[in-house]
Write an enzyme that holds these catalytic residues in place. Structure first.
Site, PDB file in Angstrom:
ATOM      1  N   ASN A 146     107.380 -16.092   2.033  1.00  0.00           N
ATOM      2  CA  ASN A 146     107.009 -15.886   3.439  1.00  0.00           C
ATOM      3  C   ASN A 146     107.989 -16.538   4.415  1.00  0.00           C
ATOM      4  O   ASN A 146     107.702 -16.656   5.606  1.00  0.00           O
ATOM      5  CB  ASN A 146     105.576 -16.386   3.709  1.00  0.00           C
ATOM      6  N   ASP A 334      96.401 -29.422  23.772  1.00  0.00           N
ATOM      7  CA  ASP A 334      97.761 -29.527  24.310  1.00  0.00           C
ATOM      8  C   ASP A 334      97.752 -29.547  25.841  1.00  0.00           C
ATOM      9  O   ASP A 334      96.901 -28.935  26.473  1.00  0.00           O
ATOM     10  CB  ASP A 334      98.580 -28.330  23.802  1.00  0.00           C
ATOM     11  N   GLU A 363      96.055 -34.243  25.040  1.00  0.00           N
ATOM     12  CA  GLU A 363      97.381 -34.795  25.309  1.00  0.00           C
ATOM     13  C   GLU A 363      97.484 -35.103  26.802  1.00  0.00           C
ATOM     14  O   GLU A 363      97.377 -34.211  27.643  1.00  0.00           O
ATOM     15  CB  GLU A 363      98.463 -33.787  24.922  1.00  0.00           C
TER      16      GLU A 363
END
Length: 620
Positions: A146, A334, A363
């Site tokens: 992959n 995030d 974050e």
């Protein structure tokens, strides 16, 4: 029948075949998201996004007593329908048939409701945990097949480049779980693993182009589910990195937007100001605040309009879907300050409605304890909105530990910076839920920050493992990986031994240098002591004002007391222990946790080398 769908998302094609939808007279449905849902959810409502050419002109019926079609929402783009449905409490697992009609034309689509799996999930991440952060592309390659997937926009594979793909994947991580468990890790946080079919720098994952599919270069949805299962068998946890603020510019809802306000868009490209202060500044301009929250992070990451109710549903349902599908235990969020806080509060409530023990940490790359505290829930610093956020990535203590070991010992620097930052914990509703770190995928490797001084680095590790909060290690920190973030690709080097052809295997003691093995042993000793002793997980904290550059604090509960002594000077120091009698009165001996031996300080004083930190368990 022709499928108009991204060539790389082969799993979608297979799924549509299995669903058995029956197209008539040239109509087609290209997508229905979420891919499936479950019976027995606490909230019975669901909004299905149906996508296909001119599908928005259809009338819709559902043939299932377990599902009620509450409302058909037609939007500006006729290629979309948003269907509000309600799953009855009596609904059974199985397939429901949706019929779409346009005049005499008819199309049926079968949608699956699954039985909820009672497997371990949504445990939450807390101060008993040690998080290990991995960038999957750079950790270990478990499946060479992959490495490159035909049809994807980024076909790069070059380990000599900082910004091209290296081939790490989920199978590689699964193969290293014994290593992580032996080190003392309890929770695994991967940078985003969703499909990131972007032309450049696709390895980092923060510009996803699919919402319900693992990037095929990392593996499949099934591989990710297997990762969670393997972690839970080891009594470890899985953390999913969510990015509600933005998506990739090649996301299918960006290439053909449902409506004009799906994204936060401007007359011309407008980037965020990155000025978090505008969110809470009582004197801030409304335009400045708008630019901060609604400006784009970078040109390739369109900003989601989180005030749009369809966007809210789309994001929230996808995150619930991943928890239920992959048995996720917690979210790292995030770029948290760039999100709409009203939405984040609703998002949190909705997830906790289904998973009361689930936890989040955001974050918050900001400057100042009050700035950081503002984004937390609890309204401790006069917020207009209770975001409900439980914990943050504690950048303020990250700055402080660097200053403690690198700056002169003055009142506002050195050891005092560490003391005074922790003293501001009263601003946080639950400081123990903040995530502590020395470095991460965006920050300079801490070994480089301290000038590759091993003694300083050990002191920082001792602090990380013993102070309040949830400690987080960045992959390779335990083997002295180094470099600065200019450019950030230097922070994201491969873990040697995870890839075919590596000259050494740092996953084994034989492959490490003497210095690397010494550091690995140091981290393992502290991590496993912490794992086995609740005093460093949930114990109370007492710290003393630093004197002469020496910082002392205690973690204690009814059964144990741990004393940490940190010399932040470039010369040796001798410390009289009588000052700490509030915590060490009647102590019989000090057990050195690192050296694994008892000691009885002569004249009740302690000698420390330059930058040395000692960690003692007190014996009474």
């Amino acid at each position: 029948m022709m499928f108009k769908i991204n060539k790389n998302i082969t799993t979608v094609i297979v799924a549509l075949t299995v669903l058995g939808w029956s197209p008539l007279l040239g109509q087609s449905i290209q997508r229905v998201e979420p891919l499936n849902w479950w019976v027995g959810m606490e909230n019975p409502t669901l909004q299905l996004v149906v996508y296909g050419p001119q599908i928005g002109k259809s009338e819709v019926q559902v043939e299932d007593k377990g599902i009620e079609l509450v409302k058909i929402n037609r939007v500006e783009n006729p290629n979309y329908l948003f269907l509000d449905v309600k799953v009855a409490a009596s609904a059974q697992p199985g397939w429901s048939t949706f019929t779409f009609r346009q005049g005499k034309k008819k199309l049926t689509y079968r949608y699956e409701l699954k039985q909820r799996d009672q497997k371990v999930k949504a445990q939450g991440v807390n101060s008993a945990d040690l998080i290990y952060l991995i960038m999957p592309d750079r950790f270990a390659n478990g499946n060479k097949a992959n490495d490159q997937v035909k049809g994807m926009l980024d076909m790069s594979l070059n380990r000599d480049s900082m910004y091209l793909r290296h081939g790490g994947d989920l199978e590689g991580i699964i193969g290293k779980l014994d290593y992580l468990q032996d080190l003392g890790v309890t929770s695994l946080w991967l940078t985003p693993v969703l499909t990131n079919d972007m032309p450049q720098a696709s390895y980092h994952g923060y510009a996803n182009t699919e919402t319900y599919h693992i990037d095929p270069r990392f593996g499949s949805n099934d591989t990710y589910v297997q990762l969670g299962e393997q972690l839970h068998r080891r009594q470890m946890k899985l953390i999913f990195d969510v990015v509600p603020n933005h998506i990739g510019s090649y996301h299918w809802t960006v290439k053909d937007k449902p409506m004009a306000d799906w994204l936060n868009e401007w007359p011309s490209y407008t980037q965020t100001s990155y000025k978090d202060q505008t969110v809470f500044d009582p004197y801030a301009s409304a335009d400045d605040k708008k630019k901060m929250v609604k400006g784009w992070f970078v040109p390739t990451m369109p900003d989601m309009n989180e005030q749009n109710p369809y966007v809210q549903n789309y994001l929230t349902q996808s995150h619930i879907w991943w928890i239920e599908t992959a048995a996720i235990d917690g979210f790292r969020i995030d770029t948290y300050p760039y999100n709409d806080l009203d939405f984040m509060a609703k998002w949190t409530d909705r997830i906790l409605q289904e998973y009361p023990k689930f936890t989040f940490f955001g974050e918050t790359w900001v400057h100042g304890v009050a700035n950081q505290a503002y984004f937390l829930g609890g309204k401790r610093v006069g917020q207009d909105v209770d975001s409900k956020l439980m914990g943050v990535t504690d950048f303020q203590l990250n700055y402080a530990i660097g200053d403690a070991l690198n700056q002169k010992t003055e009142w506002t620097a050195g050891a005092n910076k560490l003391y005074s930052t922790l003293a501001s914990d009263f601003l946080y509703p639950h400081p123990e839920q903040n995530v502590l770190f020395l470095d991460n995928h965006d920050k300079d490797r801490f070994f480089s920050v301290v000038g590759e001084n091993v003694q300083k680095y050990k002191s920082a590790m001792a602090w990380l493992m013993t102070t309040r909060g949830i400690p987080q290690l960045y992959y390779g920190a335990e083997i002295l990986m180094k470099n600065f973030s200019n450019p950030d690709g230097l922070l994201r080097e491969d873990f040697q031994g995870g890839f075919i052809g590596d000259k050494s295997n740092k996953f084994t003691a034989d492959g490490r240098t003497k210095a690397e093995q010494d550091m690995w042993n140091y981290v393992q000793t502290l991590a496993n002591y912490r794992k086995q002793h609740t005093v460093l997980q949930t114990g109370k904290t007492m710290q003393y004002v630093p004197e002469d550059g020496v910082y002392v604090y205690f973690r204690y509960n009814e059964k144990q007391t741990v004393m940490v002594v940190m010399n932040c000077n470039d010369v040796a120091k001798e410390l009289k222990l009588d000052r700490f009698r509030e915590r060490n009165n009647q102590v019989k001996s000090y057990f050195d946790i690192i050296q694994k031996q008892e000691t009885n300080p002569v004249d009740h004083s302690l000698k420390l080398d330059a930058y040395e930190t000692k960690v003692f368990e007190l014996k009474f």
